[in-house]
Design a protein around this motif. Structure first.
Motif, PDB file in Angstrom:
ATOM      1  N   PHE A 249     -37.492  -7.394 -13.785  1.00  0.00           N
ATOM      2  CA  PHE A 249     -36.135  -8.609 -12.853  1.00  0.00           C
ATOM      3  C   PHE A 249     -34.702  -8.532 -13.477  1.00  0.00           C
ATOM      4  CE2 PHE A 249     -35.297 -12.935 -12.494  1.00  0.00           C
ATOM      5  CZ  PHE A 249     -35.583 -13.302 -11.284  1.00  0.00           C
ATOM      6  N   SER A 250     -34.825  -8.959 -14.964  1.00  0.00           N
ATOM      7  CA  SER A 250     -33.839  -9.116 -14.892  1.00  0.00           C
ATOM      8  C   SER A 250     -32.742  -7.220 -14.872  1.00  0.00           C
ATOM      9  CB  SER A 250     -33.259  -8.955 -16.469  1.00  0.00           C
ATOM     10  OG  SER A 250     -34.283  -8.318 -17.624  1.00  0.00           O
ATOM     11  N   LEU A 251     -33.239  -6.622 -14.923  1.00  0.00           N
ATOM     12  CA  LEU A 251     -32.751  -5.054 -14.731  1.00  0.00           C
ATOM     13  C   LEU A 251     -32.005  -5.371 -13.012  1.00  0.00           C
ATOM     14  CD1 LEU A 251     -31.709  -2.031 -14.528  1.00  0.00           C
ATOM     15  CD2 LEU A 251     -34.326  -1.272 -13.958  1.00  0.00           C
ATOM     16  N   SER A 252     -32.997  -5.483 -12.014  1.00  0.00           N
ATOM     17  CA  SER A 252     -32.418  -6.512 -10.858  1.00  0.00           C
ATOM     18  C   SER A 252     -31.530  -7.251 -11.018  1.00  0.00           C
ATOM     19  CB  SER A 252     -33.953  -6.838  -9.745  1.00  0.00           C
ATOM     20  OG  SER A 252     -34.257  -5.585  -9.719  1.00  0.00           O
ATOM     21  N   VAL A 253     -31.629  -8.353 -11.775  1.00  0.00           N
ATOM     22  CA  VAL A 253     -30.749  -9.331 -11.968  1.00  0.00           C
ATOM     23  C   VAL A 253     -28.996  -8.610 -12.529  1.00  0.00           C
ATOM     24  CG1 VAL A 253     -29.780 -11.521 -12.827  1.00  0.00           C
ATOM     25  CG2 VAL A 253     -32.010 -10.834 -11.860  1.00  0.00           C
ATOM     26  N   SER A 254     -29.537  -7.703 -13.178  1.00  0.00           N
ATOM     27  CA  SER A 254     -28.005  -6.564 -13.772  1.00  0.00           C
ATOM     28  C   SER A 254     -27.185  -5.928 -12.513  1.00  0.00           C
ATOM     29  CB  SER A 254     -28.325  -6.035 -15.387  1.00  0.00           C
ATOM     30  OG  SER A 254     -28.524  -6.461 -15.568  1.00  0.00           O
ATOM     31  N   LEU A 255     -28.412  -5.359 -11.376  1.00  0.00           N
ATOM     32  CA  LEU A 255     -27.857  -4.804 -10.819  1.00  0.00           C
ATOM     33  C   LEU A 255     -27.118  -5.087  -9.858  1.00  0.00           C
ATOM     34  CD1 LEU A 255     -30.971  -2.003 -10.211  1.00  0.00           C
ATOM     35  CD2 LEU A 255     -28.592  -1.712 -10.804  1.00  0.00           C
ATOM     36  N   LEU A 256     -27.722  -6.286  -9.147  1.00  0.00           N
ATOM     37  CA  LEU A 256     -26.926  -6.871  -8.211  1.00  0.00           C
ATOM     38  C   LEU A 256     -25.770  -7.818  -8.541  1.00  0.00           C
ATOM     39  CD1 LEU A 256     -29.943  -9.732  -7.260  1.00  0.00           C
ATOM     40  CD2 LEU A 256     -28.740  -7.979  -5.978  1.00  0.00           C
ATOM     41  N   ILE A 257     -25.580  -8.241 -10.050  1.00  0.00           N
ATOM     42  CA  ILE A 257     -24.374  -8.292 -11.490  1.00  0.00           C
ATOM     43  C   ILE A 257     -23.561  -7.078 -10.808  1.00  0.00           C
ATOM     44  CG2 ILE A 257     -23.528  -8.866 -13.353  1.00  0.00           C
ATOM     45  CD1 ILE A 257     -25.858 -10.233 -14.196  1.00  0.00           C
ATOM     46  N   PHE A 258     -23.886  -6.204 -10.805  1.00  0.00           N
ATOM     47  CA  PHE A 258     -23.056  -4.826 -10.951  1.00  0.00           C
ATOM     48  C   PHE A 258     -22.936  -4.769 -10.209  1.00  0.00           C
ATOM     49  CE2 PHE A 258     -22.543  -0.205 -11.194  1.00  0.00           C
ATOM     50  CZ  PHE A 258     -21.307  -0.056 -11.437  1.00  0.00           C
ATOM     51  N   THR A 259     -23.325  -4.362  -8.951  1.00  0.00           N
ATOM     52  CA  THR A 259     -22.747  -4.509  -7.414  1.00  0.00           C
ATOM     53  C   THR A 259     -22.133  -5.263  -6.516  1.00  0.00           C
ATOM     54  OG1 THR A 259     -24.825  -4.265  -6.819  1.00  0.00           O
ATOM     55  CG2 THR A 259     -23.727  -4.436  -4.675  1.00  0.00           C
ATOM     56  N   ALA A 260     -21.766  -6.490  -7.545  1.00  0.00           N
ATOM     57  CA  ALA A 260     -20.640  -7.803  -7.035  1.00  0.00           C
ATOM     58  C   ALA A 260     -19.730  -7.261  -7.572  1.00  0.00           C
ATOM     59  CB  ALA A 260     -20.999  -8.850  -7.531  1.00  0.00           C
ATOM     60  N   ILE A 261     -19.832  -6.612  -8.689  1.00  0.00           N
ATOM     61  CA  ILE A 261     -18.722  -6.048 -10.103  1.00  0.00           C
ATOM     62  C   ILE A 261     -18.122  -5.386  -8.734  1.00  0.00           C
ATOM     63  CG2 ILE A 261     -16.937  -4.911 -11.867  1.00  0.00           C
ATOM     64  CD1 ILE A 261     -19.043  -6.162 -13.480  1.00  0.00           C
ATOM     65  N   GLN A 262     -18.167  -4.140  -9.060  1.00  0.00           N
ATOM     66  CA  GLN A 262     -18.140  -3.371  -7.921  1.00  0.00           C
ATOM     67  C   GLN A 262     -18.002  -3.434  -6.618  1.00  0.00           C
ATOM     68  OE1 GLN A 262     -18.065  -0.081  -8.894  1.00  0.00           O
ATOM     69  NE2 GLN A 262     -20.317   0.875  -9.068  1.00  0.00           N
ATOM     70  N   LEU A 263     -18.159  -4.470  -5.684  1.00  0.00           N
ATOM     71  CA  LEU A 263     -17.457  -5.009  -4.255  1.00  0.00           C
ATOM     72  C   LEU A 263     -16.073  -5.611  -4.684  1.00  0.00           C
ATOM     73  CD1 LEU A 263     -20.721  -5.647  -2.525  1.00  0.00           C
ATOM     74  CD2 LEU A 263     -19.454  -3.687  -2.155  1.00  0.00           C
ATOM     75  N   LEU A 264     -16.468  -6.251  -6.200  1.00  0.00           N
ATOM     76  CA  LEU A 264     -14.782  -7.135  -6.100  1.00  0.00           C
ATOM     77  C   LEU A 264     -13.694  -5.968  -6.093  1.00  0.00           C
ATOM     78  CD1 LEU A 264     -13.443  -9.965  -6.556  1.00  0.00           C
ATOM     79  CD2 LEU A 264     -14.471  -9.619  -9.072  1.00  0.00           C
ATOM     80  N   GLY A 265     -13.985  -5.312  -7.149  1.00  0.00           N
ATOM     81  CA  GLY A 265     -13.203  -3.926  -6.974  1.00  0.00           C
ATOM     82  C   GLY A 265     -12.962  -3.096  -6.126  1.00  0.00           C
ATOM     83  N   CYS A 266     -13.346  -3.163  -5.622  1.00  0.00           N
ATOM     84  CA  CYS A 266     -13.562  -2.352  -4.195  1.00  0.00           C
ATOM     85  C   CYS A 266     -12.250  -3.451  -3.053  1.00  0.00           C
ATOM     86  CB  CYS A 266     -14.974  -2.160  -3.323  1.00  0.00           C
ATOM     87  SG  CYS A 266     -15.513  -0.180  -3.471  1.00  0.00           S
ATOM     88  N   PHE A 267     -12.367  -4.772  -3.189  1.00  0.00           N
ATOM     89  CA  PHE A 267     -12.275  -5.588  -2.489  1.00  0.00           C
ATOM     90  C   PHE A 267     -10.441  -5.435  -2.842  1.00  0.00           C
ATOM     91  CE2 PHE A 267     -10.544 -10.183  -1.438  1.00  0.00           C
ATOM     92  CZ  PHE A 267     -11.397 -10.466  -0.419  1.00  0.00           C
ATOM     93  N   LEU A 268     -10.148  -5.870  -4.104  1.00  0.00           N
ATOM     94  CA  LEU A 268      -9.021  -5.802  -4.105  1.00  0.00           C
ATOM     95  C   LEU A 268      -8.039  -4.699  -4.468  1.00  0.00           C
ATOM     96  CD1 LEU A 268     -10.048  -7.687  -8.125  1.00  0.00           C
ATOM     97  CD2 LEU A 268      -8.603  -8.847  -5.276  1.00  0.00           C
TER      98      LEU A 268
END
Lengths: 494, 122
Positions: free
Chosen positions: A198-217
């Motif tokens: 479960f915590s791995l999936s949450v971490s992956l979601l956080i990481f995906t958000a970071i990746q998308l934010l990086g791309c967005f900026l």
């Protein structure tokens, strides 16, 4: 957003995963998932490996003592095929592989959120930690930068409108620091996180958000070059691959597929870190694996808990081991700090030995110039450290992916009839593992010495200076190789 | 360096490395074996050895007591035993695979001990 705000903002998000790891309540003393099952290497093998490293170093020096040796790039062979390209197009192979990679990540995410909490029964732990994170490095070192084409986050970002264009110019000074900090977060999560599905999936979601934010900026092109640590790690590993595969445009109507075969590791020649941060990144590849090996040993455990230097005992009134529960967060803090400073310890060593080479050759170039010249020659040692430490996990846990595909959520399914047979691990003989560890480390060592020597021959004006400059580098590489073997020979905490 | 000198250097290196290998490698290694042991899980505390060391080929018997309903799993060998509360489960095996294997109590993911199986000829 100003440049200052960007710089202030990044350390905070890049440490998010790491903080997440430290805040988890049951931070254990082992890996979050998958224990390498090897035993400490017999002491005689460590002695043998260290002596062999020394002997081989001088043999490599003697063999390539003059620059009349043919440059390794000359042994490159390239094949170009339009038919192969048409075959890939016809069967839509690229699209199929992209769908497979993205589908696997999606399955991993969902399996972690709704599936079994047992790490060994849920698809996501084995898929992410073993198949993707470990297998990805080895695949890159074998066939080249596969991730550049099949990066699931890149596929996601490029499919969303507005994530390809930069809103802010990527600050030059930021360079690879975001990738390094995310990499530290990832290793912190692996070592101290006690991650469950479960915590791995949450971490992956956080990481995906970071990746998308990086791309967005910064736009996806810049972010996936500088910010995505997987992209940086796989790209560096791919430089060592014996082959590369890429599309070549013969003319507008005739794209073709080009396969290049080259001497393993020769892709590192003439490569320079674009920025100081990339040098620290590759040193972290080396130091994090060494640290992971070291922290599993009884020596490291006893250094804190048995207090051999009598630092904590007078403060606590008794041996620290009796205050285990109270001191455990401090121990994790101590380990985290060591992990974070580990690349800088390696950097210090690297610069000291380069400085010695600079003194011997009376070179007028700066230490940073010399560091850039020889930085990539350390990558083979980093790769073999990684392989020797983790490859048994691919055999003991990685093969179970076959069974987990039949029962991804751990609910007792058997979709493809592989759920039971796929769980049996491959356990090679320990004698074979020890032999392979010694020889892999020696191969990496020879490759590093070889690359550094070729770089020296191209850099210094005379053969004499080039060879002299390599004596301290040789000592450093013997030190790194010896340390790698020594860690493998240490008794484990148990 | 001439071609023949290079060849000579490579042959000498291979001979030296081979000789060193044969010279340093011990003929036999004695491992003191703990072929039978008992591990206990009571009141949230474990007792018993942290590491069980045996030689490849040994017959091993591990007795595991738990004061609560539990299950124990030996990784690598993939052996699994249920333990009803207050009872002792027996895990008997022939140590055919060398390596270091985690014996894990599934409720709470507790590492009970490690089984270290040393190859007989190293």
């Amino acid at each position: 957003m100003s440049s200052r705000t960007v710089k202030a903002f990044f350390p905070s998000i890049s440490t998010l995963l790491y903080c997440f790891a430290l805040l988890l309540p049951e931070s254990g003393l082992a890996h979050s998932f998958g224990e390498p099952y090897q035993l400490p290497m017999p002491y005689w093998m460590y002695i043998y490996g260290a002596m062999a490293a020394l002997i081989l170093s001088f043999v490599v020096l003697a063999l390539f003592i003059n620059s009349s040796s043919a440059p390794p790039e000359r042994f490159q062979k390239t094949w170009t095929s339009r038919r192969a390209y048409q075959f890939i197009q016809c069967f839509r192979l690229i699209g199929l592989i992209k769908t497979l990679v993205c589908g696997s990540f999606l399955l991993a995410l969902v399996a972690g959120l709704i599936g079994s909490g047992d790490s060994y029964r849920n698809f996501n732990m084995t898929f992410f930690w073993i198949v993707f994170a470990l297998g990805g490095v080895y695949l890159s070192a074998l066939i080249g930068d596969w991730y550049a084409h099949f990066n699931p986050w890149k596929i996601l970002a490029n499919s969303l409108p507005g994530f390809q264009q930069a809103r802010i110019t990527y600050p030059t000074r930021l360079a690879y620091w975001p990738a390094l900090m995310l990499y530290m977060g990832f290793i912190g999560l692996e070592l101290f996180g006690d991650i469950k599905p479960f915590s791995l999936s949450v971490s992956l979601l956080i990481f995906t958000a970071i990746q998308l934010l990086g791309c967005f900026l910064f736009g996806s092109k810049h972010w996936f070059h500088y910010g995505d640590f997987f992209a940086v790690m796989f790209r560096l590993s791919a430089l060592m691959s014996p082959c590369t595969l890429h599309q070549q445009q013969i003319d507008k109507q005739n794209p073709a597929l080009t396969l290049t075969l080259r001497i393993p590791f020769s892709g590192l020649l003439n490569q320079r870190p674009e920025h100081f941060s990339l040098l620290v990144f590759l040193l972290f590849m080396l130091s994090s694996t060494a640290f992971d090996g070291l922290r599993e040993t009884a020596l490291w455990f006893n250094l804190f808990w048995k207090d051999p230097f009598n630092i904590l005992t007078p403060l606590l009134g008794r041996n620290p081991i009796y205050e285990y529960v109270m001191l455990r967060p401090w121990y994790i803090g101590f380990e985290s700090l060591t992990l974070v400073i580990s690349p800088f310890i390696y950097l210090g060593l690297f610069l000291v030995f380069l400085w010695l080479g600079k003194i011997i050759t009376a070179s007028k170039d700066s230490l940073l110039t010399l560091a850039n010249q020889f930085a990539f020659s350390l990558l083979p040692i980093a790769l073999v450290y990684h392989i020797t430490h983790y490859y048994t996990l691919l055999l003991s846990q990685g093969v179970k992916i076959r069974g987990l595909i039949s029962d991804p959520f751990g609910w007792g399914w058997n979709l493809f009839g592989t759920a039971i047979t796929g769980r049996i691990p491959v356990l090679p003989d320990m004698g074979f593992i020890w032999d392979s560890q010694v020889w892999l480390i020696l191969i990496g060592h020879v490759a590093s010495v070889w690359i550094a020597h070729f770089e020296a021959l191209r850099y210094f004006p005379s053969h004499r200076k080039a060879s002299l400059s390599q004596l301290p580098m040789l000592a450093l590489m013997v030190l790194f190789t010896g340390a790698g073997l020594w860690i493998l020979a240490q008794p484990l905490q148990g | 360096m001439s071609r023949s000198l290079r060849l000579l250097l490579i042959i000498a290196t291979v001979a030296l490395l081979g000789g060193l290998w044969l010279g340093l490698k011990p003929q036999t290694t004695q491992i003191s074996s703990d072929n039978c042991c008992e591990l206990r899980w009571e009141n949230g505390q474990k007792s018993g050895p942290d590491t069980i060391r045996v030689t490849q080929g040994d017959n091993v018997e591990i007795r595991i007591f738990s004061d609560s309903d539990n299950a124990v799993h030996l990784h690598g060998y993939e052996l699994h035993r249920e333990i009803p509360a207050g009872e002792t489960a027996i895990m008997a095996l022939q140590a055919e695979h060398s390596g270091r294997f985690m014996l894990e109590l599934h409720n709470g993911d507790i590492v009970l001990a490690y089984l270290e199986v040393f190859p007989a000829n190293q």
